[in-house]
Write a protein that holds these residues in place. Structure first.
Motif, PDB file in Angstrom:
ATOM      1  N   VAL A 206     -30.842 -11.776  26.388  1.00 12.32           N
ATOM      2  CA  VAL A 206     -31.859 -11.771  24.956  1.00 12.32           C
ATOM      3  C   VAL A 206     -31.294 -10.470  24.206  1.00 12.32           C
ATOM      4  CG1 VAL A 206     -34.226 -11.305  24.327  1.00 12.32           C
ATOM      5  CG2 VAL A 206     -33.829 -12.692  26.156  1.00 12.32           C
ATOM      6  N   ILE A 207     -31.448 -10.592  23.027  1.00 11.12           N
ATOM      7  CA  ILE A 207     -30.760  -9.621  22.261  1.00 11.12           C
ATOM      8  C   ILE A 207     -31.872  -9.540  20.876  1.00 11.12           C
ATOM      9  CG2 ILE A 207     -28.937  -8.798  20.569  1.00 11.12           C
ATOM     10  CD1 ILE A 207     -26.976 -10.230  22.284  1.00 11.12           C
ATOM     11  N   LEU A 208     -32.404  -8.520  20.699  1.00  9.25           N
ATOM     12  CA  LEU A 208     -33.268  -8.444  19.533  1.00  9.25           C
ATOM     13  C   LEU A 208     -33.286  -7.001  18.944  1.00  9.25           C
ATOM     14  CD1 LEU A 208     -36.282  -6.724  20.909  1.00  9.25           C
ATOM     15  CD2 LEU A 208     -36.328  -8.845  22.389  1.00  9.25           C
ATOM     16  N   GLY A 209     -33.624  -6.972  17.823  1.00  3.32           N
ATOM     17  CA  GLY A 209     -33.508  -5.740  16.953  1.00  3.32           C
ATOM     18  C   GLY A 209     -34.047  -5.746  15.563  1.00  3.32           C
ATOM     19  N   ASP A 210     -34.178  -4.802  14.799  1.00  3.11           N
ATOM     20  CA  ASP A 210     -34.557  -4.651  13.408  1.00  3.11           C
ATOM     21  C   ASP A 210     -33.995  -3.749  12.728  1.00  3.11           C
ATOM     22  OD1 ASP A 210     -36.574  -2.468  13.310  1.00  3.11           O
ATOM     23  OD2 ASP A 210     -37.307  -3.355  14.984  1.00  3.11           O
ATOM     24  N   ILE A 211     -33.776  -3.673  11.417  1.00  2.99           N
ATOM     25  CA  ILE A 211     -33.138  -2.723  10.493  1.00  2.99           C
ATOM     26  C   ILE A 211     -33.591  -2.811   9.208  1.00  2.99           C
ATOM     27  CG2 ILE A 211     -31.476  -4.398   9.914  1.00  2.99           C
ATOM     28  CD1 ILE A 211     -29.215  -2.245   9.903  1.00  2.99           C
TER      29      ILE A 211
ATOM     30  N   SER B 183     -32.255   1.316   4.891  1.00  3.28           N
ATOM     31  CA  SER B 183     -31.544   2.829   4.968  1.00  3.28           C
ATOM     32  C   SER B 183     -30.671   2.852   6.145  1.00  3.28           C
ATOM     33  CB  SER B 183     -32.919   3.734   5.226  1.00  3.28           C
ATOM     34  OG  SER B 183     -33.606   3.915   3.990  1.00  3.28           O
ATOM     35  N   GLY B 184     -30.544   1.777   7.034  1.00  3.98           N
ATOM     36  CA  GLY B 184     -29.759   1.596   7.931  1.00  3.98           C
ATOM     37  C   GLY B 184     -30.425   1.975   9.292  1.00  3.98           C
ATOM     38  N   ASN B 185     -31.714   2.262   9.434  1.00  2.00           N
ATOM     39  CA  ASN B 185     -32.427   2.921  10.821  1.00  2.00           C
ATOM     40  C   ASN B 185     -32.326   1.494  11.536  1.00  2.00           C
ATOM     41  OD1 ASN B 185     -32.666   5.528   9.633  1.00  2.00           O
ATOM     42  ND2 ASN B 185     -34.742   4.853   8.636  1.00  2.00           N
ATOM     43  N   LEU B 186     -31.721   1.556  12.733  1.00  2.00           N
ATOM     44  CA  LEU B 186     -31.848   0.293  13.532  1.00  2.00           C
ATOM     45  C   LEU B 186     -32.449   0.659  14.989  1.00  2.00           C
ATOM     46  CD1 LEU B 186     -30.451  -2.247  14.271  1.00  2.00           C
ATOM     47  CD2 LEU B 186     -28.436  -1.045  15.243  1.00  2.00           C
ATOM     48  N   ASN B 187     -33.344  -0.273  15.275  1.00  2.00           N
ATOM     49  CA  ASN B 187     -33.734  -0.356  16.683  1.00  2.00           C
ATOM     50  C   ASN B 187     -33.178  -1.685  17.346  1.00  2.00           C
ATOM     51  OD1 ASN B 187     -35.558   2.048  16.573  1.00  2.00           O
ATOM     52  ND2 ASN B 187     -36.807   0.953  15.562  1.00  2.00           N
ATOM     53  N   ALA B 188     -32.597  -1.403  18.431  1.00  2.00           N
ATOM     54  CA  ALA B 188     -32.160  -2.531  19.242  1.00  2.00           C
ATOM     55  C   ALA B 188     -32.149  -2.692  20.765  1.00  2.00           C
ATOM     56  CB  ALA B 188     -30.677  -2.712  19.153  1.00  2.00           C
ATOM     57  N   ASN B 189     -32.374  -3.919  21.188  1.00  2.00           N
ATOM     58  CA  ASN B 189     -32.499  -4.084  22.778  1.00  2.00           C
ATOM     59  C   ASN B 189     -31.848  -5.354  23.240  1.00  2.00           C
ATOM     60  OD1 ASN B 189     -35.295  -2.370  23.631  1.00  2.00           O
ATOM     61  ND2 ASN B 189     -35.565  -2.959  21.394  1.00  2.00           N
ATOM     62  N   ILE B 190     -31.096  -5.026  24.302  1.00  7.13           N
ATOM     63  CA  ILE B 190     -30.415  -5.973  25.022  1.00  7.13           C
ATOM     64  C   ILE B 190     -30.805  -6.112  26.375  1.00  7.13           C
ATOM     65  CG2 ILE B 190     -27.983  -6.839  25.756  1.00  7.13           C
ATOM     66  CD1 ILE B 190     -26.815  -5.279  23.479  1.00  7.13           C
ATOM     67  N   ILE B 191     -31.248  -7.352  26.675  1.00 11.11           N
ATOM     68  CA  ILE B 191     -31.935  -7.634  28.028  1.00 11.11           C
ATOM     69  C   ILE B 191     -30.851  -8.846  28.589  1.00 11.11           C
ATOM     70  CG2 ILE B 191     -33.802  -8.132  29.631  1.00 11.11           C
ATOM     71  CD1 ILE B 191     -35.585  -7.400  27.254  1.00 11.11           C
ATOM     72  N   HIS B 192     -30.550  -8.571  29.899  1.00 10.83           N
ATOM     73  CA  HIS B 192     -29.549  -9.685  30.535  1.00 10.83           C
ATOM     74  C   HIS B 192     -29.730  -9.648  32.081  1.00 10.83           C
ATOM     75  CE1 HIS B 192     -26.600 -12.580  31.016  1.00 10.83           C
ATOM     76  NE2 HIS B 192     -25.717 -11.779  31.763  1.00 10.83           N
TER      77      HIS B 192
ATOM     78  N   SER C 143     -31.644   1.192  22.224  1.00 11.47           N
ATOM     79  CA  SER C 143     -30.907   2.092  21.247  1.00 11.47           C
ATOM     80  C   SER C 143     -31.791   2.292  19.744  1.00 11.47           C
ATOM     81  CB  SER C 143     -29.569   1.955  21.182  1.00 11.47           C
ATOM     82  OG  SER C 143     -29.365   0.951  20.264  1.00 11.47           O
ATOM     83  N   GLN C 144     -31.672   3.508  19.677  1.00 14.80           N
ATOM     84  CA  GLN C 144     -32.286   3.913  18.244  1.00 14.80           C
ATOM     85  C   GLN C 144     -31.324   4.662  17.194  1.00 14.80           C
ATOM     86  OE1 GLN C 144     -36.146   5.734  18.589  1.00 14.80           O
ATOM     87  NE2 GLN C 144     -36.582   5.346  16.504  1.00 14.80           N
ATOM     88  N   ILE C 145     -31.170   4.145  15.933  1.00 13.61           N
ATOM     89  CA  ILE C 145     -30.404   5.187  15.136  1.00 13.61           C
ATOM     90  C   ILE C 145     -31.178   5.319  13.972  1.00 13.61           C
ATOM     91  CG2 ILE C 145     -28.450   4.703  13.800  1.00 13.61           C
ATOM     92  CD1 ILE C 145     -27.120   2.795  15.490  1.00 13.61           C
ATOM     93  N   GLN C 146     -31.068   6.627  13.800  1.00 14.27           N
ATOM     94  CA  GLN C 146     -31.945   7.145  12.569  1.00 14.27           C
ATOM     95  C   GLN C 146     -31.005   8.041  11.842  1.00 14.27           C
ATOM     96  OE1 GLN C 146     -34.971   6.397  11.653  1.00 14.27           O
ATOM     97  NE2 GLN C 146     -35.355   5.170  13.491  1.00 14.27           N
ATOM     98  N   GLN C 147     -31.017   7.726  10.433  1.00 16.45           N
ATOM     99  CA  GLN C 147     -29.925   8.333   9.490  1.00 16.45           C
ATOM    100  C   GLN C 147     -28.681   8.612   9.918  1.00 16.45           C
ATOM    101  OE1 GLN C 147     -31.896  12.133   9.033  1.00 16.45           O
ATOM    102  NE2 GLN C 147     -33.893  11.383   7.805  1.00 16.45           N
ATOM    103  N   SER C 148     -28.035   7.483  10.370  1.00 15.90           N
ATOM    104  CA  SER C 148     -26.686   7.176  10.775  1.00 15.90           C
ATOM    105  C   SER C 148     -26.351   8.079  12.069  1.00 15.90           C
ATOM    106  CB  SER C 148     -25.843   7.900   9.736  1.00 15.90           C
ATOM    107  OG  SER C 148     -25.931   6.854   8.431  1.00 15.90           O
ATOM    108  N   LYS C 149     -27.425   8.482  12.904  1.00 16.59           N
ATOM    109  CA  LYS C 149     -27.060   9.140  14.056  1.00 16.59           C
ATOM    110  C   LYS C 149     -28.047   8.523  15.100  1.00 16.59           C
ATOM    111  CE  LYS C 149     -26.485  13.802  11.817  1.00 16.59           C
ATOM    112  NZ  LYS C 149     -26.944  14.997  11.920  1.00 16.59           N
ATOM    113  N   MET C 150     -27.294   8.279  16.265  1.00 22.41           N
ATOM    114  CA  MET C 150     -27.922   7.784  17.484  1.00 22.41           C
ATOM    115  C   MET C 150     -28.740   8.722  18.080  1.00 22.41           C
ATOM    116  SD  MET C 150     -26.530   5.784  20.911  1.00 22.41           S
ATOM    117  CE  MET C 150     -25.888   4.425  19.932  1.00 22.41           C
ATOM    118  N   THR C 151     -30.248   8.675  17.992  1.00 23.40           N
ATOM    119  CA  THR C 151     -31.329   9.405  18.462  1.00 23.40           C
ATOM    120  C   THR C 151     -31.936   9.055  19.907  1.00 23.40           C
ATOM    121  OG1 THR C 151     -32.995   8.077  17.307  1.00 23.40           O
ATOM    122  CG2 THR C 151     -32.135  10.002  15.928  1.00 23.40           C
ATOM    123  N   ALA C 152     -31.611   8.059  20.167  1.00 22.82           N
ATOM    124  CA  ALA C 152     -31.963   7.770  21.759  1.00 22.82           C
ATOM    125  C   ALA C 152     -31.197   6.419  22.261  1.00 22.82           C
ATOM    126  CB  ALA C 152     -33.557   7.177  21.631  1.00 22.82           C
TER     127      ALA C 152
END
Length: 327
Positions: free
Chosen positions: A112-117, A120-129, A141-150
């Motif tokens: 299962v792959i899901l995410g939203d963007i 501005s390029g802010n991304l939240n993504a999840n991968i479940i296998h 993972s979480q990307i804010q302002q072109s940096k991986m914050t989590a």
């Protein structure tokens, strides 16, 4: 046919069966009890310990929200969300969900792959296998302002009557920092599950360079009533869930922080009206906060209308949200 086969046996065999000693009454009772004893089920993960109580509580949102869901195939779905709010950042988000074809049960398929963007390029993504019937991994993972914050990786091993989990969060080799969490939950009886949690954090920002916290967890109940709680050095978290009827569910939550010397109690409820295609969730806590969310399906159209409200009497503040979901 069975009677014919029985009559064809020699008469001496019948006499031997009759002459055989009968088992003792204790042996019969023991065999019956062993046959009636059901095996213990998997208790799930500690993350799902308070799930039933949490699901009763309303999820508040503010402003105007429009969401459009579109299924492109049996395995791929996209969504478009527009949010207008005066407090949180407004804007547009594009979401996508992919569900694979590997199945270990009729209700689950992997990966299962899901995410939203957003623009501005802010991304939240999840991968479940699920690699095996007992091993499941989840990466977030979480990307804010072109940096991986989590970044967080969780691995669950589910046995017949226990679950062991390991989580690694925000590992940084350069700064020598990160978070390590280990969970274990064991079914003691069909209604009782006990477990423990170990959280370890290290890094230059942590006082003393490292810190470890141990907590105990437990859950008792069935489908209609559940008691759950965690007790550790940081605080106490207790939850109670009760299904009063087919239409009404009640949840009570108590959170106590031993460091801050603060406690918050919350009472929530959920009302389901299937004939009206309506779900209403409400809550009130000891901070004088009252919140409610109403969800209504507009049949026969594929629309769902959501109305959210939050009122804090002590701060004299009121927030309102209105949403429309298509698809």
């Amino acid at each position: 046919m069975g009677n014919v086969g029985a009559s064809s046996k020699p008469i001496q065999d019948k006499f031997d069966l009759q002459a055989a000693p009968k088992p003792m009454a204790d042996d019969q009772n023991q065999s019956i009890s062993n046959s009636n004893k059901t095996p213990l089920e998997n208790p799930g993960t500690i993350e799902e310990l308070h799930k039933k109580c949490k699901d009763v509580m309303p999820i508040f949102f503010e402003g105007a929200k429009l969401m459009v869901n579109k299924g492109l195939s049996n395995h791929f779905q996209v969504s478009h969300t527009i949010n207008l709010c005066s407090v949180n950042p407004s804007g547009y988000k594009f979401g996508a969900t992919y569900v694979g074809t590997k199945q270990f049960s009729p209700n689950e398929a992997f990966p299962v792959i899901l995410g939203d963007i957003d623009p501005s390029g802010n991304l939240n993504a999840n991968i479940i296998h699920q690699f095996a019937p007992n091993i499941r991994c989840k990466f977030a993972s979480q990307i804010q302002q072109s940096k991986m914050t989590a970044a967080q990786l969780t691995t669950d091993y589910k046995g017949q009557d226990f679950t062991a989990s390991v989580t690694v969060g925000n590992p940084n080799i350069i700064n020598n920092s990160g978070v390590f969490v280990a969970h274990y939950l064991q079914s003691v009886t069909n209604k009782l599950a006990l477990g423990a949690e170990l959280a370890y954090q290290y890094g230059p920002a942590v006082p003393g360079g490292e810190i470890a916290i141990v907590s105990a967890a437990g859950r008792y109940g069935d489908e209609n009533s559940v008691w759950s709680g965690t007790l550790g050095m940081s605080g106490i978290h207790l939850c109670y869930y009760q299904r009063a009827s087919e239409q009404l569910q009640i949840g009570v939550e108590l959170e106590t922080s031993l460091r801050m010397q603060e406690s918050t109690a919350t009472i929530g409820y959920q009302i389901d009206l299937p004939k009206a295609d309506l779900v209403f969730r409400g809550m009130v806590d000891t901070n004088w906060t009252v919140a409610a969310v109403l969800e209504k399906k507009l049949q026969p159209l594929p629309f769902s209308f959501a109305l959210s409200g939050l009122l804090n009497h002590q701060k004299n503040s009121f927030r309102l949200g209105c949403g429309l979901i298509i698809g």
